[in-house]
Design a protein around this motif. Structure first.
Motif, PDB file in Angstrom:
ATOM      1  N   GLY A 102       0.799  -1.219   0.000  1.00 46.73           N
ATOM      2  CA  GLY A 102       0.000   0.000   0.000  1.00 46.73           C
ATOM      3  C   GLY A 102       0.831   1.268   0.000  1.00 46.73           C
ATOM      4  N   ALA A 103       2.127   1.157   0.213  1.00 45.94           N
ATOM      5  CA  ALA A 103       3.030   2.317   0.189  1.00 45.94           C
ATOM      6  C   ALA A 103       3.571   2.499  -1.228  1.00 45.94           C
ATOM      7  CB  ALA A 103       4.173   2.125   1.181  1.00 45.94           C
ATOM      8  N   ALA A 104       4.174   3.676  -1.477  1.00 43.07           N
ATOM      9  CA  ALA A 104       4.675   3.965  -2.830  1.00 43.07           C
ATOM     10  C   ALA A 104       5.902   4.863  -2.766  1.00 43.07           C
ATOM     11  CB  ALA A 104       3.594   4.641  -3.658  1.00 43.07           C
ATOM     12  N   ILE A 105       6.756   4.716  -3.779  1.00 40.30           N
ATOM     13  CA  ILE A 105       7.899   5.602  -3.991  1.00 40.30           C
ATOM     14  C   ILE A 105       7.886   5.999  -5.466  1.00 40.30           C
ATOM     15  CG2 ILE A 105      10.407   5.682  -4.221  1.00 40.30           C
ATOM     16  CD1 ILE A 105      10.673   4.022  -1.813  1.00 40.30           C
ATOM     17  N   THR A 106       8.193   7.257  -5.730  1.00 41.89           N
ATOM     18  CA  THR A 106       8.429   7.698  -7.095  1.00 41.89           C
ATOM     19  C   THR A 106       9.906   8.040  -7.192  1.00 41.89           C
ATOM     20  OG1 THR A 106       6.198   8.585  -7.273  1.00 41.89           O
ATOM     21  CG2 THR A 106       7.814   9.363  -8.883  1.00 41.89           C
ATOM     22  N   ASN A 107      10.630   7.275  -7.995  1.00 40.35           N
ATOM     23  CA  ASN A 107      12.068   7.476  -8.149  1.00 40.35           C
ATOM     24  C   ASN A 107      12.335   8.087  -9.519  1.00 40.35           C
ATOM     25  OD1 ASN A 107      14.822   7.400  -8.296  1.00 40.35           O
ATOM     26  ND2 ASN A 107      15.000   5.181  -8.155  1.00 40.35           N
ATOM     27  N   ASN A 108      12.693   9.362  -9.517  1.00 39.87           N
ATOM     28  CA  ASN A 108      13.085  10.041 -10.751  1.00 39.87           C
ATOM     29  C   ASN A 108      14.570  10.376 -10.739  1.00 39.87           C
ATOM     30  OD1 ASN A 108      10.477  10.011 -11.880  1.00 39.87           O
ATOM     31  ND2 ASN A 108       9.899  11.764 -10.616  1.00 39.87           N
ATOM     32  N   GLY A 122       5.151  -2.709  -2.053  1.00 40.85           N
ATOM     33  CA  GLY A 122       4.422  -1.523  -2.475  1.00 40.85           C
ATOM     34  C   GLY A 122       4.679  -1.215  -3.930  1.00 40.85           C
ATOM     35  N   THR A 123       4.453   0.049  -4.289  1.00 40.16           N
ATOM     36  CA  THR A 123       4.600   0.492  -5.671  1.00 40.16           C
ATOM     37  C   THR A 123       5.889   1.283  -5.831  1.00 40.16           C
ATOM     38  OG1 THR A 123       2.211   0.620  -5.889  1.00 40.16           O
ATOM     39  CG2 THR A 123       3.519   1.842  -7.508  1.00 40.16           C
ATOM     40  N   LEU A 124       6.704   0.882  -6.806  1.00 45.47           N
ATOM     41  CA  LEU A 124       7.955   1.570  -7.113  1.00 45.47           C
ATOM     42  C   LEU A 124       7.797   2.224  -8.477  1.00 45.47           C
ATOM     43  CD1 LEU A 124      10.391  -1.269  -5.996  1.00 45.47           C
ATOM     44  CD2 LEU A 124       9.658   0.717  -4.676  1.00 45.47           C
ATOM     45  N   GLY A 125       7.430   3.517  -8.473  1.00 43.43           N
ATOM     46  CA  GLY A 125       7.159   4.226  -9.716  1.00 43.43           C
ATOM     47  C   GLY A 125       8.304   5.123 -10.126  1.00 43.43           C
ATOM     48  N   GLY A 126       8.105   5.840 -11.220  1.00 46.41           N
ATOM     49  CA  GLY A 126       9.110   6.761 -11.730  1.00 46.41           C
ATOM     50  C   GLY A 126      10.023   6.098 -12.733  1.00 46.41           C
ATOM     51  N   ASN A 127      10.847   6.916 -13.389  1.00 43.61           N
ATOM     52  CA  ASN A 127      11.775   6.417 -14.403  1.00 43.61           C
ATOM     53  C   ASN A 127      13.216   6.420 -13.938  1.00 43.61           C
ATOM     54  OD1 ASN A 127       9.924   5.800 -16.492  1.00 43.61           O
ATOM     55  ND2 ASN A 127       9.612   8.000 -16.779  1.00 43.61           N
TER      56      ASN A 127
END
Length: 185
Positions: A102-108, A122-127
């Motif tokens: 349920g947690a998330a990180i956006t890694n740019n 959880g969700t590991l988003g970003g590019n």
């Protein structure tokens, strides 16, 4: 939080000891000082820091963390049920990594992982790039699905979860083995 002892000193003389200091400033965060019945003065420092997102989404803002911004000596813990989740926009270092369901990180940016334990549910988003950069075997558990992954660890990575690389896999050193599949889309 987990704690580890550093700077253990044993005073000279006989027990009981009297400890005194002048001009001593004890930091108010990330330190506990203990004088045990053995006479040892021990400074305990946290081995982890937990994201709160109390201020904003900036990973590099210490006010968003329980024990300051993680580095290669601190495990980063990202809990669920928060309003603000971290956004990485530059190169950051961590020891271990735990992201709850349920947690998330956006890694740019780039997240360099140096410790032996990576647990993601959880969700590991970003590019951005996730880099396994440890000196010991690094073990992945849970669902580690990222766009870009770099392996730079001669000891290698053990995948005991589900490891998915959506865009780019770069191998500088080491490799991946383990009991679970590795997917590349």
């Amino acid at each position: 939080s987990a704690w580890t002892s550093t700077n253990v000193n044993t005073p000279s003389g006989s027990d009981p000891y009297t400890v005194s200091a002048t001009g001593l400033t004890i930091p108010t965060t990330d330190n506990f000082y203990v004088v045990g019945n053995t006479g040892k003065v021990v400074r305990l420092t946290s081995t982890s820091t937990t994201w709160s997102g109390a201020v904003d989404t900036d990973w590099a803002n210490a006010a968003n963390w329980s024990n300051g911004v993680p580095d290669n000596t601190l495990e980063a813990i990202i809990p669920a049920s928060l309003i603000n989740y971290p956004v990485i926009s530059a190169s950051q270092n961590i020891k271990n990594f735990t992201i709850e369901s349920g947690a998330a990180i956006t890694n740019n940016g780039t997240l360099n992982i140096y410790g032996p334990a990576v647990s993601s549910n959880g969700t590991l988003g970003g590019n951005g790039v996730y880099t396994f950069a440890g000196a010991v075997v690094q073990t992945v558990t849970g669902n580690f699905a990222v766009n870009n992954l770099t392996l730079n660890n001669n000891a290698g990575v053990v995948n005991n979860g589900v490891l998915t690389v959506n865009t780019g896999l770069t191998i500088i050193a080491g490799g991946i083995n383990g009991t679970a599949p590795v997917y590349s889309t």
